[in-house]
Design an enzyme around this catalytic site. Structure first.
Site, PDB file in Angstrom:
ATOM      1  N   ASP A 168     -10.568   2.273  -3.573  1.00 25.08           N
ATOM      2  CA  ASP A 168     -11.185   1.492  -2.016  1.00 25.08           C
ATOM      3  C   ASP A 168     -12.474   1.647  -1.926  1.00 25.08           C
ATOM      4  O   ASP A 168     -13.400   1.438  -1.068  1.00 25.08           O
ATOM      5  CB  ASP A 168     -10.453   2.501  -0.744  1.00 25.08           C
ATOM      6  CG  ASP A 168      -9.389   2.479  -0.572  1.00 25.08           C
ATOM      7  OD1 ASP A 168      -8.836   1.307  -0.732  1.00 25.08           O
ATOM      8  OD2 ASP A 168      -8.736   3.145   0.185  1.00 25.08           O
TER       9      ASP A 168
ATOM     10  N   ASP B 101       0.227  -1.103  -0.320  1.00 25.62           N
ATOM     11  CA  ASP B 101      -0.060  -0.355   0.004  1.00 25.62           C
ATOM     12  C   ASP B 101       1.235   0.839   0.040  1.00 25.62           C
ATOM     13  O   ASP B 101       2.345   1.277   0.301  1.00 25.62           O
ATOM     14  CB  ASP B 101      -0.680   0.207   1.090  1.00 25.62           C
ATOM     15  CG  ASP B 101      -2.086   0.848   1.049  1.00 25.62           C
ATOM     16  OD1 ASP B 101      -2.444   1.606   0.038  1.00 25.62           O
ATOM     17  OD2 ASP B 101      -3.382   0.391   1.364  1.00 25.62           O
TER      18      ASP B 101
HETATM   19  C1  GLA Z   1      -5.802   1.608   1.534  1.00 23.30           C
HETATM   20  C2  GLA Z   1      -5.837   0.346   1.300  1.00 23.30           C
HETATM   21  C3  GLA Z   1      -7.063   0.097   1.701  1.00 23.30           C
HETATM   22  C4  GLA Z   1      -6.940  -0.786   2.880  1.00 23.30           C
HETATM   23  C5  GLA Z   1      -6.331   0.163   3.864  1.00 23.30           C
HETATM   24  C6  GLA Z   1      -5.335  -0.383   5.646  1.00 23.30           C
HETATM   25  O1  GLA Z   1      -6.715   2.667   2.138  1.00 23.30           O
HETATM   26  O2  GLA Z   1      -6.563   1.260   0.001  1.00 23.30           O
HETATM   27  O3  GLA Z   1      -7.455  -1.607   1.388  1.00 23.30           O
HETATM   28  O4  GLA Z   1      -5.306  -1.667   2.737  1.00 23.30           O
HETATM   29  O5  GLA Z   1      -5.170   1.277   2.695  1.00 23.30           O
HETATM   30  O6  GLA Z   1      -5.623   1.147   5.760  1.00 23.30           O
END
Ligand code: GLA
Length: 735
Positions: free
Chosen positions: A550, A480
């Site tokens: 997301d 990430d």
């Molecule tokens: C980001 C990712 C999510 C998740 C969060 C965790 O927003 O896109 O899918 O993994 O971080 O903190």
């Protein structure tokens, strides 16, 4: 797919069955561009395309009264600013004397089979020399002794060229202020530009505008390719649609700051540039040192936007993505993020694993929250080891083992480039973040960006990750990156190299990926950046799939996945079924619609499977069985967009198998409309002479009928629910 050089006219012609690309050494020794488009018959000489007439307000490259060559008037291969061309340049170099005028002239060239690797940078590749030919043209600036190598790879099977540039300083060194990866001059401006722009949770929306004189384009100066503008730009003819018409497109294989710029001049010549964003870039070259630009892929097709996407999909799926997972389906995932956030225990995770396994899921991915003091997003980033044994009494290795015992693979979340101030790493190395002395370091999501331009920082993170990955059975990493870069300064570099940091940062990220891939070739990497903020071809070279957004709301996802499909193949788009009301939009959609959308990506779940009803469990079992049966078709088939959800109340797309004996249509309605007229959905890519059955015999028709007349979308025949957000999948099979 020859690359011809015609000695007498000093003309280069690169062509395959679909496209031609023509260049010529201009009378002043610089490189001129003559043509890019549909394939032309090869000829010795196209010199008439180099205009040398006198025009008011032009300046010329020589005193010769007969041949008035003005760079403003010709199309150029890799233009500069400062002499007789006033348009946006492809490069800019500051020489030792402070001047910025360059004169790079043809010196030599080589043509060879196959393609070279790019040092430290992602790029498309070949597996056999017969797949592509490469031309490298060396230009020399005589005053400085600097060299420039323009590289062109033409593929046998695609209307695509890969281009990049290497610059080597002469004996006095220099400073690069702009190095675009490509420049293309098109002789008119009758185009609509197409971009993929948006923001967090609405990534890669399709936006269009008619070209006008002046500058227009897209960019990122955020340190990542960004969800605001994808490193892509297409120019389509106004009459070009999904099925037909001319489209030129550029896609930059890069994950950092980028610029895709169109400059339309007073004669309506369209110059398209793509590369590292020059406003955040400056690179010092010591005498003899070399700089390699990222690679850009240039596409031409007269088969419309679907034709363009088909080229990108094939090329990126098979010759950009790498490793053993390139040709395998990703296991069906359950990810705990939307269910637990950081608040989980081993027990909770194992309960989720048990249920997931009973439904047919193949891998459990433990998301954020397993490391350091990570109770929420204020703490812990940077400490990539378990310290909270109340949460995970057996550590990661123990949990991975237990998940494996249950018959599931195990995946783990990392955010390697980041650190919270509240972490052991930051307390020990406060100088390891990107920051500028005496200036406030702006936090984002309560975290800071590690200085990946420094080898010791990358080494530290490598060691930490290597330790976890080497100690446990881990099949998958979700990598990430949850904030953009601000105050991009480094304590490790002198003042005259601070302009290099954005690019050095990305090189550091790439090098960490490369080392981890080499050490753990079996691990499947998924990249992520608050969803799809770094969904770019550079990342796909290392991580063959990306968490698309997301935003897991099915209705929103139709648009996001539709836009993403302009460039990126379905096998690269993470798509999960999540709980309702949706966490981001609050919208309630049926389980069927959520999975009907997610099936057209890398399928998985991000929901609390332990809380679903028995009938929902049955439905999930059916979805998973469907996925296992059809995922190879979805992963490898040819994709076509059929209905545009940005313009219509419905969205639809189609995947057709290589042998055209099978196809799968996804059809999504946003609002339910009543008492409507005829609704025919015209398919594409089928064999017109093949007889197909639709949904097990609801309709049996030849391909020509399904493509030309279309499928009459009767609610009754296909059981389209009488509700908003209804959807269906149509299974087309040869009989
Ligand atoms: C980001 C990712 C999510 C998740 C969060 C965790 O927003 O896109 O899918 O993994 O971080 O903190």
């Amino acid at each position: 797919m020859p690359i011809c050089y015609h000695e007498n006219s000093r003309t280069f012609h690169l062509y395959n069955d679909d496209v031609s690309y023509l260049m010529q050494v201009l009378p002043n020794g610089q490189m001129g561009q003559l043509y890019f488009g549909r394939k032309l018959r090869d000829r010795e000489d196209f010199s008439y395309l180099v205009r040398t007439e006198e025009r008011a307000m032009n300046s010329y490259t020589s005193e010769d009264r007969e041949r008035r060559l003005s760079l403003q008037q010709v199309r150029q291969e890799y233009p500069s600013y400062g002499t007789s061309d006033f348009r946006s340049p492809a490069f800019e170099i500051e020489w030792q004397d402070g001047s910025r005028v360059s004169d790079f002239c043809y010196a030599s060239h080589v043509i060879f089979k196959g393609k070279r690797k790019l040092e430290g940078l992602p790029a498309v590749y070949v597996e056999a020399d017969g797949e592509a030919d490469t031309l490298e043209i060396t230009l020399v600036d005589r005053r400085e002794g600097a060299r420039m190598i323009l590289s062109y790879t033409i593929f046998r099977d695609y209307g695509a060229l890969a281009r990049s540039v290497r610059i080597q300083a002469g004996g006095r060194g220099c400073r690069l202020e702009r190095v675009m990866s490509l420049s293309l001059d098109l002789p008119d401006a009758d185009f609509v530009s197409v971009q993929l722009s948006g923001a967090w949770a609405r990534e890669r929306y399709v936006k269009e505008r008619r070209l006008e004189e002046g500058l227009q384009g897209v960019y990122s100066m955020r340190g990542a390719s960004s969800s605001e503008h994808n490193p892509f730009l297409a120019l389509r003819r106004p009459n070009a649609g999904e099925r037909s018409g001319e489209v030129y497109a550029v896609s930059l294989i890069y994950s950092g700051n980028h610029l895709e710029l169109v400059d339309v001049d007073h004669n309506h010549v369209t110059r398209l540039l793509a590369g590292i964003h020059p406003d955040t870039f400056s690179w010092k070259l010591e005498p003899g040192a070399v700089f390699q630009s990222p690679e850009a892929v240039l596409v031409y097709t007269d088969r419309g936007l679907n034709g363009m996407s088909g080229i990108f999909h094939e090329l990126y799926r098979t010759r950009l993505r790498r490793g053993i997972w390139r040709d395998r389906a990703c296991p069906i995932i359950i990810n705990n993020w939307e269910t637990t956030g950081c608040e989980f225990t081993e027990e909770k995770i194992l309960e989720l694993a048990d249920t997931a396994k009973s439904l047919g899921v193949e891998m459990l991915v433990l998301d954020d929250g397993w490391f350091g003091d990570r109770e929420n997003d204020w703490t812990g980033l940077g400490d990539w080891y378990v310290t909270n044994f109340q949460k995970l009494p057996h550590g990661i290795a123990g949990l991975a083992e237990k998940v494996k015992e249950r018959g599931l693979r195990f995946g783990l979340w990392f955010e390697p480039e980041m650190v919270n101030k509240d972490s052991r790493l930051y307390r020990e190395h406060p100088d390891w973040i990107l920051q500028v002395e005496g200036r406030f370091a702006s936090p984002g999501r309560n975290q800071h960006v590690l200085d990946f331009s420094r080898q010791e920082v990358v080494d530290y993170i490598y060691d930490a990750m290597e330790k976890v990955l080497g100690s446990a059975d881990i099949s998958y990493i979700k990598w990430d990156m949850n904030r953009y870069i601000t105050e991009c300064g480094s304590a490790a570099y002198p003042a005259d190299r601070q302009g290099e940091l954005f690019h050095r940062y990305i090189l550091g990220v790439y090098s960490l990926y490369e080392r981890l891939i080499a050490r753990f070739p079996e691990i499947l990497f998924e990249s992520c950046s608050s969803g799809g903020s770094r969904f770019d071809p550079g990342m796909l070279y290392y991580a063959g799939q990306t968490w698309t957004s997301d935003n897991t709301d099915a209705v929103e996802r139709v648009r996001i996945q539709y836009g993403t499909s302009y460039v990126y193949p379905l096998c690269s788009m993470g798509a999960h079924v999540s709980d309702v009301p949706n966490q981001q939009s609050g919208r309630i959609t049926s389980m069927a619609t959520r999975s009907n959308v997610a099936h057209f990506g890398v399928f998985g779940y991000q929901m609390n499977l332990t809380a679903v009803t028995d009938s929902e469990k049955e439905e999930i079992r059916r979805q998973i069985a469907w996925e296992k049966e059809h995922r190879d078709l979805i992963r490898c088939g040819r994709f076509y967009r059929l209905r545009d959800p940005f313009r219509e109340n419905t969205g639809a797309w189609l995947v057709v198998s290589g042998d055209r004996r099978e196809a799968m249509v996804g059809y999504y309605q946003i609002y339910r409309e009543v008492n409507t007229g005829w609704d025919f959905l015209k398919l594409e890519g089928l064999d017109p002479d093949m007889l197909y059955s639709v949904n097990g015999g609801v309709q049996v028709s030849y391909g020509d009928e399904l493509m030309n007349l279309g499928i009459l979308l009767d609610q009754e025949r296909f059981g389209i629910a009488k509700e908003d957000y209804a959807s269906i999948i149509l299974h087309i099979k040869a009989v």
